[in-house]
Design an enzyme around this catalytic site. Structure first.
Site, PDB file in Angstrom:
ATOM      1  N   GLY A   1       0.537  -1.111  -0.064  1.00 42.59           N
ATOM      2  CA  GLY A   1      -0.139   0.214   0.459  1.00 42.59           C
ATOM      3  C   GLY A   1       0.470   1.204  -0.004  1.00 42.59           C
TER       4      GLY A   1
ATOM      5  CB  SER B   1       0.631   3.923  -4.838  1.00 38.75           C
ATOM      6  OG  SER B   1      -0.604   3.951  -3.405  1.00 38.75           O
ATOM      7  NE  ARG B   2      -4.439   6.217  -3.093  1.00 36.04           N
ATOM      8  CZ  ARG B   2      -5.611   5.999  -3.422  1.00 36.04           C
ATOM      9  NH1 ARG B   2      -6.104   7.191  -3.972  1.00 36.04           N
ATOM     10  NH2 ARG B   2      -6.201   4.894  -3.764  1.00 36.04           N
TER      11      ARG B   2
ATOM     12  CG  ASP C   1      -5.877  -8.198  -3.770  1.00 38.72           C
ATOM     13  OD1 ASP C   1      -5.773  -7.936  -2.690  1.00 38.72           O
ATOM     14  OD2 ASP C   1      -6.863  -9.042  -3.934  1.00 38.72           O
ATOM     15  CB  VAL C   2      -1.084  -7.651   0.070  1.00 44.18           C
ATOM     16  CG1 VAL C   2      -0.023  -7.322  -0.256  1.00 44.18           C
ATOM     17  CG2 VAL C   2      -2.221  -6.367   0.672  1.00 44.18           C
TER      18      VAL C   2
ATOM     19  CG  ASN D   1       1.007   1.997   4.878  1.00 41.72           C
ATOM     20  OD1 ASN D   1       0.422   2.125   5.644  1.00 41.72           O
ATOM     21  ND2 ASN D   1       0.334   1.834   3.368  1.00 41.72           N
TER      22      ASN D   1
ATOM     23  CB  SER E   1      -5.595   2.103  13.549  1.00 42.86           C
ATOM     24  OG  SER E   1      -6.066   2.889  14.172  1.00 42.86           O
TER      25      SER E   1
ATOM     26  CE1 TYR F   1      -8.413   0.067   8.887  1.00 46.80           C
ATOM     27  CE2 TYR F   1      -8.704   1.350  11.264  1.00 46.80           C
ATOM     28  CZ  TYR F   1      -8.138   1.218   9.864  1.00 46.80           C
ATOM     29  OH  TYR F   1      -7.347   2.422   9.752  1.00 46.80           O
TER      30      TYR F   1
ATOM     31  CB  ALA G   1     -12.003  -7.406  14.093  1.00 41.10           C
TER      32      ALA G   1
ATOM     33  CE  LYS H   1      -5.393  -1.023  10.068  1.00 38.50           C
ATOM     34  NZ  LYS H   1      -4.340  -0.787   9.058  1.00 38.50           N
TER      35      LYS H   1
END
Length: 247
Positions: A12, A14-15, A63-64, A90, A142, A155, A157, A159
């Site tokens: 992840g 790229s941004r 696609d990981v 990431n 997070s 989300y 769960a 993290k």
């Protein structure tokens, strides 16, 4: 034998936080494998910034959340660089909503990318790192994984699962000179938070003792710390970079 340049894989990348991590590590002397899901233009922008910093850069679309995607990613890394010294997990997505309205597809998508993808990447990278008897794995969790957040059951769960993964894998790999740590950002100034409604942004800022969101490079600096050779006696830790949210 210490290589002339270490190699970092950033999923992840790229941004947002991923871009900041790639550029920060490139400036610190790492060559970069930048994984991205679909935005080739953004990936190339990040790659150009890393090349300006003196890094060799490999971009890999994969696609990981699938075992095949992870296999393709690390096969490409091995072919290009022959090693991997740092893995930064990431890649992450959100599919927010209250649990009673959450679809199975939204739950599976978030767990698949955020947690299962990290597991697959750790497995592939650790094989190479064990052969080298050196490695640094950094999982991007997070503050939500520590505190929870209404409307983000999937989300949170994923993290929280990354924290458990970090601590367990740290115990498995410590004897091979491989450390496994996690960075837990709070609210960060990225495209994702910029898209939040103004009322939601105001409410979020009210929960941050520092009174502001983080700059992505502030998160990247924590990653750089864990990635450093000198951080060899730090493993299984979670570093909150959240302006005091989790205090």
């Amino acid at each position: 034998m210490v290589p002339d340049r270490r190699v970092a894989v950033v999923t992840g990348g790229s941004r947002g936080i991923g871009r900041a991590v790639c550029v920060r590590l490139a400036k610190a002397g790492y060559d970069i494998c930048l994984n991205y899901a679909g935005n080739a233009a953004a990936a190339e922008e990040t790659a150009a910034l890393c090349r300006e910093a003196g890094a060799q850069v490999l971009t890999v679309q994969a696609d990981v959340s699938s075992t095949q995607g992870c296999t393709d990613l690390f096969d490409a890394v091995k072919k290009q660089f022959g090693r991997v010294d740092v893995l930064v997990n990431n890649a992450g997505i959100t599919r927010d909503g209250l649990l009673l309205r959450m679809s199975e597809a939204d739950y599976d998508a978030v767990l698949g990318t955020n947690l299962k993808g990290a597991v697959f990447c750790c497995k592939a990278a650790s094989r190479m790192m064990m052969h080298q008897r050196y490695g640094r794995i950094i999982n991007m969790t997070s503050v939500v994984g520590l505190r929870g957040n209404a409307g983000q059951v999937n989300y949170a769960a994923s993290k929280a699962g990354l924290i458990g993964l970090t601590k367990s894998l740290a115990k498995e790999l410590a004897s091979r000179n491989i450390t496994v740590n996690a960075v837990a950002p709070g609210f960060v100034g990225t495209e994702m938070t910029a898209a939040m409604p103004e009322a939601a942004r105001t409410a979020a800022l009210a929960t941050i003792p520092a009174g502001r969101m983080a700059d992505p490079d502030e998160i990247a600096r924590a990653v750089e710390f864990f990635a450093a050779e000198g951080s060899s006696y730090i493993t299984g830790q979670v570093l909150c970079v959240d302006g005091g949210m989790a205090v």
